[in-house]
Write an enzyme that holds these catalytic residues in place. Sequence first.
Site, short mmCIF file in Angstrom:
data_model
loop_
_atom_site.label_atom_id
_atom_site.label_comp_id
_atom_site.label_asym_id
_atom_site.label_seq_id
_atom_site.Cartn_x
_atom_site.Cartn_y
_atom_site.Cartn_z
CE LYS A 1 4.31 36.58 -29.89
NZ LYS A 1 4.14 36.28 -28.27
NE ARG B 1 4.73 31.97 -27.84
CZ ARG B 1 5.74 32.53 -27.49
NH1 ARG B 1 6.27 32.75 -26.08
NH2 ARG B 1 6.38 33.79 -28.47
CG HIS C 1 0.58 39.15 -17.32
ND1 HIS C 1 -0.45 39.27 -16.89
CD2 HIS C 1 0.45 38.40 -18.46
CE1 HIS C 1 -1.65 39.00 -17.60
NE2 HIS C 1 -0.90 38.31 -18.60
CD GLN C 2 3.82 36.10 -19.89
OE1 GLN C 2 3.62 34.97 -20.35
NE2 GLN C 2 3.54 37.26 -20.53
N GLY D 1 12.47 33.81 -19.01
CA GLY D 1 12.56 35.25 -19.01
C GLY D 1 13.38 35.86 -20.22
P1 NAD Z 1 5.99 41.74 -15.86
O1 NAD Z 1 6.32 43.23 -16.09
O2 NAD Z 1 4.47 41.48 -15.50
O3 NAD Z 1 6.76 41.12 -14.67
C1 NAD Z 1 8.22 41.56 -14.77
C2 NAD Z 1 8.99 40.37 -13.72
O4 NAD Z 1 10.44 40.77 -13.79
C3 NAD Z 1 8.62 40.72 -12.26
O5 NAD Z 1 9.04 39.47 -11.68
C4 NAD Z 1 9.67 41.76 -11.71
O6 NAD Z 1 9.88 41.81 -10.27
C5 NAD Z 1 10.93 41.43 -12.74
N1 NAD Z 1 11.61 42.48 -12.95
C6 NAD Z 1 11.43 43.78 -13.39
N2 NAD Z 1 12.46 44.34 -13.70
C7 NAD Z 1 13.64 43.84 -13.28
C8 NAD Z 1 14.93 43.94 -13.28
N3 NAD Z 1 15.50 45.09 -13.86
N4 NAD Z 1 15.62 42.88 -12.83
C9 NAD Z 1 15.01 41.74 -12.46
N5 NAD Z 1 14.02 41.39 -12.38
C10 NAD Z 1 12.99 42.51 -12.89
O7 NAD Z 1 6.44 40.69 -16.98
P2 NAD Z 1 5.94 39.44 -17.40
O8 NAD Z 1 4.86 39.62 -18.34
O9 NAD Z 1 5.78 38.62 -16.38
O10 NAD Z 1 7.20 38.82 -18.24
C11 NAD Z 1 8.24 38.68 -17.63
C12 NAD Z 1 9.42 38.43 -18.64
O11 NAD Z 1 9.19 37.02 -19.38
C13 NAD Z 1 9.83 39.32 -19.45
O12 NAD Z 1 11.21 39.64 -19.78
C14 NAD Z 1 9.40 38.82 -20.95
O13 NAD Z 1 9.94 39.44 -22.03
C15 NAD Z 1 9.62 37.34 -20.73
N6 NAD Z 1 8.60 36.55 -21.81
C16 NAD Z 1 9.26 35.60 -22.32
C17 NAD Z 1 8.66 34.70 -23.06
C18 NAD Z 1 8.99 33.86 -23.64
O14 NAD Z 1 8.61 32.86 -24.84
N7 NAD Z 1 10.56 33.12 -23.42
C19 NAD Z 1 7.25 35.07 -23.39
C20 NAD Z 1 6.42 36.02 -22.67
C21 NAD Z 1 7.22 36.76 -21.75
#
Ligand code: NAD
Length: 320
Positions: free
Chosen positions: A67, A110, A137-138, A220
């Site tokens: 990916k 996933r 979003h997630q 996260g």
């Molecule tokens: P998003 O941008 O839609 O939402 C961000 C989230 O993090 C919100 O809850 C926001 O309030 C919070 N946030 C933003 N900046 C912040 C900060 N400085 N300190 C604390 N919280 C903060 O993102 P998303 O698409 O919901 O993704 C959230 C996280 O999940 C991202 O970090 C992303 O990299 C991670 N993620 C992990 C996997 C995995 O497989 N583990 C897969 C997808 C996404």
Amino acid sequence: MLVVAEKEIGGLMTPEAAFEAIEAVFAAMDAGKAYNFPVVREAIGHEDALYGFKGGFDASALTLGLKAGGYWPNNQKRDLINHQSTIFLFDADTGRVAAAVGGNLLTALRTAAASAVSIKYLAPKGARVLGMIGAGHQSAFQMRAAARVHAFERVIGWNPHPEMLTRLAETAAELGLPFEAVDLDRLGAEADVIVSITSSFSPLLMNEHVRGETHIAAMGTDTKGKQELDPALVARAKIYTDEVAQAVSIGECQHAVAQGLVEAAAITRLGAAVNGTDPGRDGAEITLFDGTGVGLQDLAVAAKVVQLAQAKGIAQTVEI
Ligand code: NAD
């Protein structure tokens, strides 16, 4: 090669199919039949973006590929979601590129399926309360997937940006579950299962917040420097992960390991609980799934989508 466009994914892939694919690939990883390649993830110095590659090979399913994509935090101003990715599959017998599949919705499905697998195998018996940290979003995908594997009675949630909590309230309503916004102290005390999915770079949930039997799916933290949990809380838990090498370098465990509180050898692959070679909670007060996100997850759901798209005749064929 076949192309499955992002706009087709929603009509092809279900959370159920994603769950099955992820449970199976975690089992294959633990059985030594599938392995992930080292992750490349770079801050490219443009638009604050993180870009990289996650790949692997599953010898049991003959799925090979990667990916490519990442996280563009400013995409909302362009009406795009922050995660942008594409999954490429290759023919394991010849090396020829086999398919390109839109990876945005698949990443959410996933990732939610991974925490759901952890909840299926590690949630305390009789868990009633789901605690959500994060409202991006997630988070909605995470809540839906958790509710699919366990009969929660209510959802409580906290987010660093409270104005985003409407997403959690709306998703809980869609699932027919009551929702309440709470502080982290109440969240840690009342939730039996906690899913954290933020972009935080400093600990949010502290050791003293979490009381009683609890399973935490920390989803996260997928990059060096990110952090959602107090390292002391990580050290108190029986720890599971998708991939140990990622947990200690880019996952939630990176901080506890760097501080000498946790050793890599003490971290178990979630696939061992799936395969029954690990007993699961086994009396642990706190279990933690450090979900770092592995390439094999992406390949597993993409391979399923290609199958479904071919069966429905909607995969486009392109000469390359
Ligand atoms: P998003 O941008 O839609 O939402 C961000 C989230 O993090 C919100 O809850 C926001 O309030 C919070 N946030 C933003 N900046 C912040 C900060 N400085 N300190 C604390 N919280 C903060 O993102 P998303 O698409 O919901 O993704 C959230 C996280 O999940 C991202 O970090 C992303 O990299 C991670 N993620 C992990 C996997 C995995 O497989 N583990 C897969 C997808 C996404």
